[in-house]
Design a protein around this motif. Structure first.
Motif, PDB file in Angstrom:
ATOM      1  N   LEU A   1     -32.474  46.018 -34.156  1.00 42.38           N
ATOM      2  CA  LEU A   1     -31.922  44.946 -33.337  1.00 42.38           C
ATOM      3  C   LEU A   1     -32.933  44.677 -32.274  1.00 42.38           C
ATOM      4  O   LEU A   1     -33.248  45.500 -31.300  1.00 42.38           O
ATOM      5  CB  LEU A   1     -30.780  45.235 -32.524  1.00 42.38           C
ATOM      6  CG  LEU A   1     -30.070  44.263 -32.031  1.00 42.38           C
ATOM      7  CD1 LEU A   1     -29.517  43.204 -32.945  1.00 42.38           C
ATOM      8  CD2 LEU A   1     -28.890  44.621 -31.338  1.00 42.38           C
ATOM      9  N   LYS A   2     -33.582  43.475 -32.294  1.00 42.30           N
ATOM     10  CA  LYS A   2     -34.839  43.302 -31.328  1.00 42.30           C
ATOM     11  C   LYS A   2     -34.428  42.665 -29.938  1.00 42.30           C
ATOM     12  O   LYS A   2     -35.070  42.545 -28.989  1.00 42.30           O
ATOM     13  CB  LYS A   2     -35.698  42.333 -31.964  1.00 42.30           C
ATOM     14  CG  LYS A   2     -36.158  42.829 -33.242  1.00 42.30           C
ATOM     15  CD  LYS A   2     -36.858  44.392 -33.051  1.00 42.30           C
ATOM     16  CE  LYS A   2     -37.375  44.844 -34.349  1.00 42.30           C
ATOM     17  NZ  LYS A   2     -37.659  46.287 -34.539  1.00 42.30           N
ATOM     18  N   GLN A   3     -33.153  41.835 -29.890  1.00 48.88           N
ATOM     19  CA  GLN A   3     -32.844  41.030 -28.744  1.00 48.88           C
ATOM     20  C   GLN A   3     -31.041  41.026 -28.750  1.00 48.88           C
ATOM     21  O   GLN A   3     -30.422  40.893 -29.800  1.00 48.88           O
ATOM     22  CB  GLN A   3     -33.231  39.668 -28.932  1.00 48.88           C
ATOM     23  CG  GLN A   3     -32.952  38.875 -27.826  1.00 48.88           C
ATOM     24  CD  GLN A   3     -33.731  37.378 -28.029  1.00 48.88           C
ATOM     25  OE1 GLN A   3     -34.438  37.052 -28.856  1.00 48.88           O
ATOM     26  NE2 GLN A   3     -33.019  36.588 -27.240  1.00 48.88           N
ATOM     27  N   MET A   4     -30.668  41.061 -27.626  1.00 47.22           N
ATOM     28  CA  MET A   4     -29.418  40.721 -27.214  1.00 47.22           C
ATOM     29  C   MET A   4     -28.991  39.832 -26.020  1.00 47.22           C
ATOM     30  O   MET A   4     -29.623  40.015 -25.161  1.00 47.22           O
ATOM     31  CB  MET A   4     -28.729  42.244 -27.309  1.00 47.22           C
ATOM     32  CG  MET A   4     -27.164  42.137 -26.904  1.00 47.22           C
ATOM     33  SD  MET A   4     -26.257  43.644 -26.701  1.00 47.22           S
ATOM     34  CE  MET A   4     -27.040  44.727 -27.800  1.00 47.22           C
ATOM     35  N   ASP A   5     -28.234  39.089 -25.901  1.00 44.15           N
ATOM     36  CA  ASP A   5     -27.746  38.161 -24.833  1.00 44.15           C
ATOM     37  C   ASP A   5     -26.526  38.688 -24.464  1.00 44.15           C
ATOM     38  O   ASP A   5     -25.898  39.657 -24.983  1.00 44.15           O
ATOM     39  CB  ASP A   5     -28.319  36.796 -25.193  1.00 44.15           C
ATOM     40  CG  ASP A   5     -27.130  36.405 -26.124  1.00 44.15           C
ATOM     41  OD1 ASP A   5     -25.859  36.984 -26.581  1.00 44.15           O
ATOM     42  OD2 ASP A   5     -27.061  34.952 -26.434  1.00 44.15           O
ATOM     43  N   SER A   6     -25.921  37.925 -23.395  1.00 46.00           N
ATOM     44  CA  SER A   6     -24.691  38.283 -22.963  1.00 46.00           C
ATOM     45  C   SER A   6     -23.620  38.086 -23.880  1.00 46.00           C
ATOM     46  O   SER A   6     -22.542  38.869 -23.642  1.00 46.00           O
ATOM     47  CB  SER A   6     -24.469  37.343 -21.789  1.00 46.00           C
ATOM     48  OG  SER A   6     -24.400  35.923 -21.947  1.00 46.00           O
ATOM     49  N   MET A   7     -23.630  37.240 -24.888  1.00 42.97           N
ATOM     50  CA  MET A   7     -22.685  37.180 -25.866  1.00 42.97           C
ATOM     51  C   MET A   7     -22.863  38.450 -26.715  1.00 42.97           C
ATOM     52  O   MET A   7     -21.640  38.979 -27.103  1.00 42.97           O
ATOM     53  CB  MET A   7     -22.848  35.962 -26.831  1.00 42.97           C
ATOM     54  CG  MET A   7     -22.604  34.637 -25.934  1.00 42.97           C
ATOM     55  SD  MET A   7     -20.879  34.367 -25.536  1.00 42.97           S
ATOM     56  CE  MET A   7     -20.061  34.230 -26.924  1.00 42.97           C
ATOM     57  N   GLY A   8     -23.676  38.820 -26.897  1.00 41.62           N
ATOM     58  CA  GLY A   8     -23.983  40.140 -27.683  1.00 41.62           C
ATOM     59  C   GLY A   8     -23.441  41.456 -26.818  1.00 41.62           C
ATOM     60  O   GLY A   8     -22.575  42.272 -27.548  1.00 41.62           O
ATOM     61  N   LEU A   9     -23.872  41.428 -25.740  1.00 40.03           N
ATOM     62  CA  LEU A   9     -22.952  42.458 -24.706  1.00 40.03           C
ATOM     63  C   LEU A   9     -21.702  42.435 -25.072  1.00 40.03           C
ATOM     64  O   LEU A   9     -20.811  43.353 -25.073  1.00 40.03           O
ATOM     65  CB  LEU A   9     -23.536  42.284 -23.268  1.00 40.03           C
ATOM     66  CG  LEU A   9     -25.044  42.554 -23.188  1.00 40.03           C
ATOM     67  CD1 LEU A   9     -25.385  42.068 -21.630  1.00 40.03           C
ATOM     68  CD2 LEU A   9     -25.480  44.070 -23.467  1.00 40.03           C
ATOM     69  N   GLY A  10     -21.112  41.111 -24.756  1.00 42.40           N
ATOM     70  CA  GLY A  10     -19.609  41.097 -24.812  1.00 42.40           C
ATOM     71  C   GLY A  10     -19.010  41.235 -26.205  1.00 42.40           C
ATOM     72  O   GLY A  10     -17.890  41.850 -26.271  1.00 42.40           O
ATOM     73  N   THR A  11     -19.669  41.089 -27.053  1.00 41.14           N
ATOM     74  CA  THR A  11     -19.289  41.186 -28.592  1.00 41.14           C
ATOM     75  C   THR A  11     -19.328  42.953 -28.628  1.00 41.14           C
ATOM     76  O   THR A  11     -18.117  43.547 -29.091  1.00 41.14           O
ATOM     77  CB  THR A  11     -20.277  40.987 -29.694  1.00 41.14           C
ATOM     78  OG1 THR A  11     -20.345  39.485 -29.378  1.00 41.14           O
ATOM     79  CG2 THR A  11     -19.950  41.295 -30.983  1.00 41.14           C
TER      80      THR A  11
END
Length: 117
Positions: free
Chosen positions: A58-68
């Protein structure tokens, strides 16, 4: 003019071993693909006591990914299972630290979720 196939932002590979499922995540966990991960993990919950998210690729995560990730923890816990995060890269770990979610996820570890760097 030939059509160019879109490259998926997130690909998932699920491996089952008894009541443990490992979901290998590759790409980016960002807005627009988070529901894909959520649906895949929710399918596993009824038959799986332990869900492992392998974040090696996994190379990148944004705030939606964190929430997920947080929602998946709650969903797994309420389904009688647990969620395990393994192999977080430095960028993902840094993002969790900046947002103070690393400490929250550490608390989750004490409640049945394991995080392994």
């Amino acid at each position: 003019m030939p059509e160019i196939a879109a490259v998926p932002l997130l690909t998932l590979e699920v491996e089952r071993n008894g009541d443990v499922a490992t979901v290998k995540c590759q790409g980016k966990l960002v807005l627009g693909v988070c529901d894909f991960l959520t649906c895949k993990v929710r399918e596993l919950i009824p038959d799986t006591k332990r869900i492992v998210l392998d974040l090696t690729d996994l190379k990148q995560m944004d705030s939606m990914g964190l929430g997920t990730i947080v929602r998946l923890y709650v969903t797994a816990k309420s389904g009688g299972g647990c969620l395990v995060l393994i192999n977080m890269g430095p960028r993902i770990r840094q993002l969790l630290g900046i947002t103070n979610l690393l400490s929250v996820l550490t608390d989750m570890c004490e409640q049945g979720v394991t995080i392994r760097f």
